[in-house]
Design an enzyme around this catalytic site. Structure first.
Site, mmCIF file in Angstrom:
data_model
loop_
_atom_site.group_PDB
_atom_site.id
_atom_site.type_symbol
_atom_site.label_atom_id
_atom_site.label_comp_id
_atom_site.label_asym_id
_atom_site.label_seq_id
_atom_site.Cartn_x
_atom_site.Cartn_y
_atom_site.Cartn_z
ATOM 1 N N ASN A 186 0.803 -1.230 0.000
ATOM 2 C CA ASN A 186 0.000 0.000 0.000
ATOM 3 C C ASN A 186 0.835 1.279 0.000
ATOM 4 O OD1 ASN A 186 -2.219 -1.600 0.107
ATOM 5 N ND2 ASN A 186 -2.836 -1.034 2.179
ATOM 6 N N LYS A 187 2.146 1.172 0.117
ATOM 7 C CA LYS A 187 2.969 2.375 0.212
ATOM 8 C C LYS A 187 3.210 2.980 -1.180
ATOM 9 C CE LYS A 187 3.502 2.244 4.723
ATOM 10 N NZ LYS A 187 2.964 0.991 5.274
ATOM 11 N N ASN A 188 3.745 4.207 -1.223
ATOM 12 C CA ASN A 188 3.888 4.909 -2.506
ATOM 13 C C ASN A 188 4.830 4.200 -3.468
ATOM 14 O OD1 ASN A 188 2.388 6.681 -0.995
ATOM 15 N ND2 ASN A 188 3.350 8.507 -1.861
#
Ligand SMILES: *Cc1c(COP(=O)(O)O)cnc(C)c1O
Length: 389
Positions: A186-188
């Protein structure tokens, strides 16, 4: 509902391009699938990204923080200060190294650790500070490091959400003491699961390397020694190749996220939600990488619980998330004496926050649809209550 059905809009979704998928296929074909050349390349490119500082890659952005604490020699008898408004792993790693965390409340506007309260929480036993950059928004880095220097404290930055963020034009990771990133899905930037630790010198990086894999050092063809108690935290080459494909697109990812965040502010402008007193995040388009767009719901005026609001959004085909309940109220932390009322801003925000969809594959039309739904729910429920709406 009278609208034509549209595909469900999840609140987050990774963008993995064809080049990355092909790269992963090549890693499989190469025969070397666990830690190897891709990991080395990933570390080299990460290091270049943070201005040449030493970087080691790991299989999570949790073990990186624990190892950061160990490198800073934090242990039993010490105090580490952090925020209760974070993913629970920030505090869990403090427990993991034998320390009870000290929390300071958040600034209700930035939702990050209130640096005024930080100074007051420092005692002779304080060894380190773990700031968290919620949604990718850094704290006042000048002030943070001024406080740390004045009290001789180490800083282990939980920059899990802040890859791509900056402070006064400098990248998070390129400045500071020990900096921890996460590459969770879910991180950038993602490596499916993974993380990286940015350190100050080669001695720290060498220690991190040992902690990562059983404390082992190999020399020559056949020699091996183990001199520190390490664990099993290495990143596979398959994952590292995903990370490389993502890292090379970071500028585009961040630009797209900022565009979507701007679209959110524009769409909310003058609408029913804003009139009802919905809490918007700080308007920061220079430092934040816009990892998330989080609102605070005026639940009493709305006459809904947060779960009911989220169900209303789901009915309209929109996914939402919660980041996070104030963690000091979890059972594990209550057992250590933490209670309601200790950190009122974090508790209030934690009980009312909702994370809206924001990811690079979204369009500004999606943003308009999300805000349109929120305004609609606000109009429907605000004055009438849930039973007559
Ligand atoms: C994601 C995250 C972590 C942990 O990262 P993992 O890679 O999932 O272990 C820690 N802190 C914050 C604030 C995060 O968002």
């Amino acid at each position: 509902m009278t609208q034509t059905p549209r595909p469900f809009l999840h609140f987050v979704k990774p963008e993995i391009d064809e080049e990355t998928i092909q790269g992963v296929v090549e890693v499989f074909r190469s025969g070397w699938i666990t830690t190897g050349p891709q990991n080395q390349q990933f570390e080299a490119e990460l290091s270049a990204y943070v201005g040449g500082r030493p970087v080691r890659a790991f299989n999570s952005g949790t073990c990186t923080m624990e190892i950061g604490l160990r490198i800073a020699s934090v242990g039993p008898g010490d105090e580490v200060i952090t925020t209760p408004m974070t993913w629970v792993s920030t505090a869990n790693v403090i427990l993991e190294v034998g320390v009870t965390p000290v929390f300071v409340d958040i600034d209700p506007l930035t939702r990050n650790m209130d640096l005024n309260l930080l100074e007051r929480a420092i005692t002779p036993r304080t060894k380190a500070i773990m700031p968290v950059y919620l949604a990718g928004l850094p704290v006042d880095m000048d002030r943070l490091y001024e406080i740390a220097r004045a009290h001789g404290l180490r800083v282990i930055e939980d920059a899990a959400q802040a890859f791509g963020s900056t402070w006064k034009g400098k990248r998070i990771g390129a400045i500071g003491d020990i900096v921890s990133f996460s590459f969770h899905a879910n991180k950038n930037v993602t490596s499916i699961e993974g993380g990286a630790l940015v350190m100050n010198n080669e001695d720290e990086a060498e220690l991190a390397r040992k902690y990562r894999l059983q404390g082992i050092t190999r020399t020559g063809f056949d020699r091996m020694d183990c001199d520190v108690l390490g664990g099993k935290y290495n990143l596979t080459d398959v994952a590292a190749r995903v990370g490389l494909g993502q890292l090379r697109q970071i500028e585009r990812f961040t630009a797209k996220r900022r565009e979507l965040a701007r679209a959110y502010f524009d769409a909310f402008e003058g609408g029913a939600a804003v009139k009802l007193g919905i809490g918007l995040p700080p308007r920061n388009f220079t430092d934040s990488n816009w990892h998330m767009f989080q609102i605070a719901l005026p639940l009493e005026k709305l006459g809904l619980t947060r779960a009911e609001f989220m169900a209303q959004m789901k009915e309209r085909g929109i996914g939402t998330g919660v980041h996070y309940p104030a963690l000091h109220l979890f059972t594990l932390y209550r057992a250590r004496g933490f209670r309601e009322g200790m950190f009122p801003h974090a508790e209030r925000y934690g009980a009312s926050t909702v994370t809206l969809p924001l990811f690079t594959l979204m369009s500004t039309d999606d943003v308009a649809r999300v805000v349109g739904s929120i305004d609609e729910i606000c109009e429907q429920f605000a004055n009438h209550g849930k039973h007559s709406g």
